[in-house]
Write an enzyme that holds these catalytic residues in place. Sequence first.
Site, PDB file in Angstrom:
ATOM      1  N   ARG A  32       0.674  -1.342   0.063  1.00 40.41           N
ATOM      2  CA  ARG A  32      -0.082  -0.064   0.139  1.00 40.41           C
ATOM      3  C   ARG A  32       0.291   0.725  -0.151  1.00 40.41           C
ATOM      4  O   ARG A  32       0.703   2.478  -0.427  1.00 40.41           O
ATOM      5  CB  ARG A  32      -0.737  -0.374   1.119  1.00 40.41           C
ATOM      6  N   HIS A  78      -7.708  -4.657  -7.652  1.00 38.93           N
ATOM      7  CA  HIS A  78      -7.504  -4.392  -6.501  1.00 38.93           C
ATOM      8  C   HIS A  78      -8.765  -4.104  -5.936  1.00 38.93           C
ATOM      9  O   HIS A  78      -9.719  -3.248  -6.185  1.00 38.93           O
ATOM     10  CB  HIS A  78      -7.207  -3.011  -6.614  1.00 38.93           C
ATOM     11  N   TYR A 122     -18.819  11.339 -13.829  1.00 37.14           N
ATOM     12  CA  TYR A 122     -18.385  12.480 -14.469  1.00 37.14           C
ATOM     13  C   TYR A 122     -17.579  12.339 -15.200  1.00 37.14           C
ATOM     14  O   TYR A 122     -17.809  13.300 -16.419  1.00 37.14           O
ATOM     15  CB  TYR A 122     -19.601  13.316 -14.533  1.00 37.14           C
TER      16      TYR A 122
END
Length: 739
Positions: A32, A78, A122
């Site tokens: 990470r 993921h 969007y």
Amino acid sequence: MTDQKTNIKPVSFKEALSERYLSYALSTIMSRSLPDVRDGLKPVHRRILFAMRQLKLDSKGSPKKSARIIGDVIGKFHPHGELAVYNTLVRLAQDFTIRYPLILGQGNFGNIDGDNAAAMRYTEAKLTAVAEAMMIGLEEESVPMKSTYDGEFQEPIVMPSAFPNLLANGSEGIAVGMATSIPPHNADELCEALLQIIRKPSSTIEELVEHVQGPDFPTGGIMVEEPASILQSYKTGRGSFRIRAKYEVEEVKGGQYQIIITEIPYQVPKSRLVERLADLVLSKKLPILADIQDESTEDVRIVLIPKSRNVKPEVLMQALFKQTDLETRTSLNMNVVDGHNVPRVLNLKEVLQAFLDHRLVVLKNRSIHRLDKINHRLQILEGYLIAYLNLDEVIRIIREEDDAKQIMMAKWHLTEIQADAILNMRLRSLRKLEEIEIKQEHSALSAEKSELEGLLKDEKLCWQKIKGEIKQIQKIFGKSTQIGARRTQFETANEVEDMPLEAMIDKEPITIILSEKGWIRAVKGHQDDHDFKFKEGDKVFQIIKAETTDQILFFVDNGRFYTIIGDKIPRGRGFGEPLRLLIDLENDSNILTVLTAKGDSQRQLLVAADDGRGFMVNEKDVFAQTKNGKQILNVKAPAKAQVVVPADGDYVAMIGENRRLLVVPISEIPLMTRGRGVILQKYRGGGLSDLKVFTLQEGLSWQNGKKQYTLENVQEWVGKRASTGRFAPPGFPRSNRFS
């Protein structure tokens, strides 16, 4: 129904917790938080780019909805929260966050003001040329692959990374017990440093820093860090860089000027910066700044209007650098996962060398893969040539024999691959022209094969090849290109003299009220009326007349001094605020007295403990820069600090709890910066009660009730320092206090 037997082993809670937390820590570090030194990517970045490549979102094609990309990323590679993955994608597309964006976004991807991007439904995205350079050769088995979390797909462990992404784009992350912070750099300079290492493998970091001058931030700015400090940071892999906003002075009518901020430090939200500047104007904490206007569009343009044209721009900017994020420090901590999957801090050369080593491995893997393809193709072409030489017989065998494949293999010693290729040939390929083309292809592939075999045997040729690849990257992203031009410039920090406090704060009289229970407040003006209100059970401890520009000194019985600027004392008609909110006062410590001082004070103070020890100290040396205060008088339990008085006079009078009075010349008391001091007066019982500095010519005075006493002749009590003294004169207060 049979009993189910379970194999339960007793394990200590400490061992179980340690084992599981270690697993969590390693997962956080490796999967990470820390980037891989080879491609500069964390797993989530790598998976986003790989998913977009599979969706064929190349830089010259059309973008797709971000929601589609995120769906593929979390569905295939993921399995984490979609919002976290989307925020990562957004960051890779922000040209004010990442120096060389890896994703080209369409739609609202946030702005430098700190506004968030639009929802993923969007926005649209596709890869940039930089991201494509990161994945050149990915299909050529150049890097190892691994199974995804569900075993259904394959994903790369590391990208081939023809682009030096780790230093070019930087990285940030916080893991368990470690963190990384790598600012972005200029790709052209990194390429020059890489070429330097190829030319001279023994190159020192000093030689590399001649090329890699320092970070190059996407938002520009001015770096004012000393070259020696930059060099030391790159040598150790740890350090920091001082960045200032870029500004220019613009003349306006009437001989006035205004300052235009055109670039701000990296990762400083412009809206927050403007709010801070506006707060300085509204609160009058910087009186020399009259107004601020944000005229930014796509480019940053913050207008600062000074209060007077007599204020030098350098002075105003110096004050703003100290009080706002117009100057920041960016840390460097090159803590990465190296090529052996070990997290460690690397210096500049080690990071660059790791990239080159990775490129060498990628080159060899690609060459081996290409060599295998060539050998396979040459084998087929040789089969075709045999077929052309025996075309009639091949046709006859195919037409008449039941097992044509085995017969051809036995007759002409063909491999199974060659036999299958011949059998799968199209009839129109049996032209003479095709035979000529096959011979030409065979010749070209044979030459390429020879070249690849030579490359794999000679490491010098490999480095020449890598050198050419780096020069190609340099050509595409060099300083001569729009994206590659250096944005952060270097200047020497021309520090101006500290601005007087009076220029920073509106000077006005105030009265400071401190209660016995530690509540403090200030009221406007110098008020003689002591009829101030307090909380129930509380009363006045000390009232001080001061100015807003004064340094307010608090002396505590642990020997520490605390400092608050008068302007910072809470105002209002209420009860004020607890003093402990303004300074870090220990729970078992109590305020002894409060003094006022100017910032340029030349006065001296006399400090003493109740065990009779003390010394002189310059007032300017007791100013504390932090809320923790400053230890001046060291006291050894059970002793405590007792008194501090300005040293305004030539003699000191000391009175003990045993009512012994001693007067000594102030010249016998040493000047120190901190410590226990010297013995001022000895006692047969009790300790120091009070002391006073006075002028011998004016005599020693004290207050007893409402009556004022003055002892004009004190010779009877004058003695050597550290003596016991004599009983106090008649009329001296039973409290053993001078006031």
